[in-house]
Design a protein around this motif. Sequence first.
Motif, PDB file in Angstrom:
ATOM      1  N   GLN A 146       0.840  -1.205   0.000  1.00  0.00           N
ATOM      2  CA  GLN A 146       0.000   0.000   0.000  1.00  0.00           C
ATOM      3  C   GLN A 146       0.869   1.246   0.000  1.00  0.00           C
ATOM      4  OE1 GLN A 146      -3.385   0.085  -0.309  1.00  0.00           O
ATOM      5  NE2 GLN A 146      -3.060   2.264  -0.575  1.00  0.00           N
ATOM      6  N   SER A 147       1.944   1.223   0.783  1.00  0.00           N
ATOM      7  CA  SER A 147       2.870   2.349   0.820  1.00  0.00           C
ATOM      8  C   SER A 147       3.509   2.562  -0.554  1.00  0.00           C
ATOM      9  CB  SER A 147       3.950   2.093   1.871  1.00  0.00           C
ATOM     10  OG  SER A 147       4.917   3.093   1.848  1.00  0.00           O
ATOM     11  N   GLU A 148       3.935   1.486  -1.187  1.00  0.00           N
ATOM     12  CA  GLU A 148       4.531   1.573  -2.526  1.00  0.00           C
ATOM     13  C   GLU A 148       3.507   2.080  -3.540  1.00  0.00           C
ATOM     14  OE1 GLU A 148       7.551   1.100  -5.488  1.00  0.00           O
ATOM     15  OE2 GLU A 148       7.589   1.304  -3.317  1.00  0.00           O
ATOM     16  N   SER A 149       2.287   1.622  -3.411  1.00  0.00           N
ATOM     17  CA  SER A 149       1.212   2.075  -4.305  1.00  0.00           C
ATOM     18  C   SER A 149       0.976   3.574  -4.143  1.00  0.00           C
ATOM     19  CB  SER A 149      -0.065   1.293  -4.014  1.00  0.00           C
ATOM     20  OG  SER A 149      -1.135   1.782  -4.782  1.00  0.00           O
ATOM     21  N   ASP A 150       0.931   4.041  -2.905  1.00  0.00           N
ATOM     22  CA  ASP A 150       0.741   5.472  -2.648  1.00  0.00           C
ATOM     23  C   ASP A 150       1.891   6.286  -3.234  1.00  0.00           C
ATOM     24  OD1 ASP A 150      -1.582   4.846  -1.296  1.00  0.00           O
ATOM     25  OD2 ASP A 150      -0.686   5.026   0.709  1.00  0.00           O
ATOM     26  N   ARG A 151       3.131   5.792  -3.078  1.00  0.00           N
ATOM     27  CA  ARG A 151       4.297   6.491  -3.618  1.00  0.00           C
ATOM     28  C   ARG A 151       4.222   6.565  -5.137  1.00  0.00           C
ATOM     29  NH1 ARG A 151       8.783   5.652  -6.140  1.00  0.00           N
ATOM     30  NH2 ARG A 151       8.588   3.403  -6.228  1.00  0.00           N
ATOM     31  N   LEU A 152       3.833   5.463  -5.771  1.00  0.00           N
ATOM     32  CA  LEU A 152       3.736   5.437  -7.226  1.00  0.00           C
ATOM     33  C   LEU A 152       2.621   6.354  -7.731  1.00  0.00           C
ATOM     34  CD1 LEU A 152       4.351   1.650  -7.932  1.00  0.00           C
ATOM     35  CD2 LEU A 152       5.878   3.551  -8.460  1.00  0.00           C
ATOM     36  N   LEU A 153       1.517   6.417  -7.008  1.00  0.00           N
ATOM     37  CA  LEU A 153       0.438   7.328  -7.395  1.00  0.00           C
ATOM     38  C   LEU A 153       0.891   8.786  -7.302  1.00  0.00           C
ATOM     39  CD1 LEU A 153      -2.687   5.640  -5.789  1.00  0.00           C
ATOM     40  CD2 LEU A 153      -2.214   5.923  -8.226  1.00  0.00           C
ATOM     41  N   LYS A 154       1.631   9.100  -6.254  1.00  0.00           N
ATOM     42  CA  LYS A 154       2.156  10.458  -6.088  1.00  0.00           C
ATOM     43  C   LYS A 154       3.143  10.776  -7.208  1.00  0.00           C
ATOM     44  CE  LYS A 154       4.356  13.508  -2.750  1.00  0.00           C
ATOM     45  NZ  LYS A 154       4.944  13.642  -1.420  1.00  0.00           N
ATOM     46  N   GLU A 155       4.012   9.819  -7.520  1.00  0.00           N
ATOM     47  CA  GLU A 155       4.987  10.010  -8.605  1.00  0.00           C
ATOM     48  C   GLU A 155       4.268  10.197  -9.939  1.00  0.00           C
ATOM     49  OE1 GLU A 155       8.393   7.317 -10.752  1.00  0.00           O
ATOM     50  OE2 GLU A 155       8.284   7.254  -8.578  1.00  0.00           O
ATOM     51  N   ARG A 156       3.218   9.413 -10.162  1.00  0.00           N
ATOM     52  CA  ARG A 156       2.437   9.543 -11.398  1.00  0.00           C
ATOM     53  C   ARG A 156       1.804  10.927 -11.496  1.00  0.00           C
ATOM     54  NH1 ARG A 156      -2.936   6.218 -12.111  1.00  0.00           N
ATOM     55  NH2 ARG A 156      -4.004   7.991 -12.945  1.00  0.00           N
ATOM     56  N   GLN A 157       1.302  11.434 -10.375  1.00  0.00           N
ATOM     57  CA  GLN A 157       0.705  12.770 -10.351  1.00  0.00           C
ATOM     58  C   GLN A 157       1.754  13.829 -10.670  1.00  0.00           C
ATOM     59  OE1 GLN A 157      -2.450  13.648 -10.116  1.00  0.00           O
ATOM     60  NE2 GLN A 157      -1.988  15.808 -10.192  1.00  0.00           N
ATOM     61  N   THR A 158       2.939  13.696 -10.100  1.00  0.00           N
ATOM     62  CA  THR A 158       4.024  14.645 -10.357  1.00  0.00           C
ATOM     63  C   THR A 158       4.422  14.619 -11.827  1.00  0.00           C
ATOM     64  OG1 THR A 158       4.845  14.364  -8.097  1.00  0.00           O
ATOM     65  CG2 THR A 158       6.387  15.270  -9.708  1.00  0.00           C
ATOM     66  N   ILE A 159       4.551  13.429 -12.385  1.00  0.00           N
ATOM     67  CA  ILE A 159       4.905  13.301 -13.798  1.00  0.00           C
ATOM     68  C   ILE A 159       3.817  13.908 -14.669  1.00  0.00           C
ATOM     69  CG2 ILE A 159       5.225  11.631 -15.668  1.00  0.00           C
ATOM     70  CD1 ILE A 159       6.722   9.866 -13.616  1.00  0.00           C
ATOM     71  N   SER A 160       2.580  13.684 -14.307  1.00  0.00           N
ATOM     72  CA  SER A 160       1.469  14.259 -15.059  1.00  0.00           C
ATOM     73  C   SER A 160       1.530  15.783 -15.031  1.00  0.00           C
ATOM     74  CB  SER A 160       0.145  13.759 -14.474  1.00  0.00           C
ATOM     75  OG  SER A 160      -0.935  14.338 -15.149  1.00  0.00           O
ATOM     76  N   GLU A 161       1.802  16.352 -13.863  1.00  0.00           N
ATOM     77  CA  GLU A 161       1.915  17.809 -13.750  1.00  0.00           C
ATOM     78  C   GLU A 161       3.085  18.331 -14.577  1.00  0.00           C
ATOM     79  OE1 GLU A 161       2.217  18.445  -9.546  1.00  0.00           O
ATOM     80  OE2 GLU A 161       0.108  17.946  -9.201  1.00  0.00           O
TER      81      GLU A 161
END
Length: 146
Positions: free
Chosen positions: A52-67
């Motif tokens: 779950q922690s890794e999933s949250d980190r990847l979602l945050k990274e995906r959001q940053t990349i999207s921005e």
Amino acid sequence: MILVLLLVSMGLGFANKSNKTNAESKIKSLSTELAAQTDLNSRLLSNLKQLQSESDRLLKERQTISELNVKYKSNLDRIQNQLASELDSIQTLRQTENETVRNWIDTDVPADVIGMLKYARSESDHSNGNQAGAAASRLPAAMPGK
């Protein structure tokens, strides 16, 4: 008859003792299995938390990349629009009927100016990789005798 009752009672005693031993063995086996299942449950829960922690980190990274991609696209569009505008301005200057502008466009850059710009370019490298005289490298070579 008393003998029979005594034998039956001894048989029941052995049967009860055997049932008690079997029950104790079964309890011990089930306790061991419960401990193993509890340990497995703890490990699976720990793994789930890590995932779950890794999933949250990847979602945050995906959001940053999207921005970053949105900013990149915006900057690219702005630069392309600015380039198109500048090219239009250049084309307008090339097609102008104004005699002063036509004379300015048709005038060659003197060789001394080109030499100074090339010298400035080679002497003014900046740490960020930009060069102040980069435009000099795009100037045409001056014609001899001019």
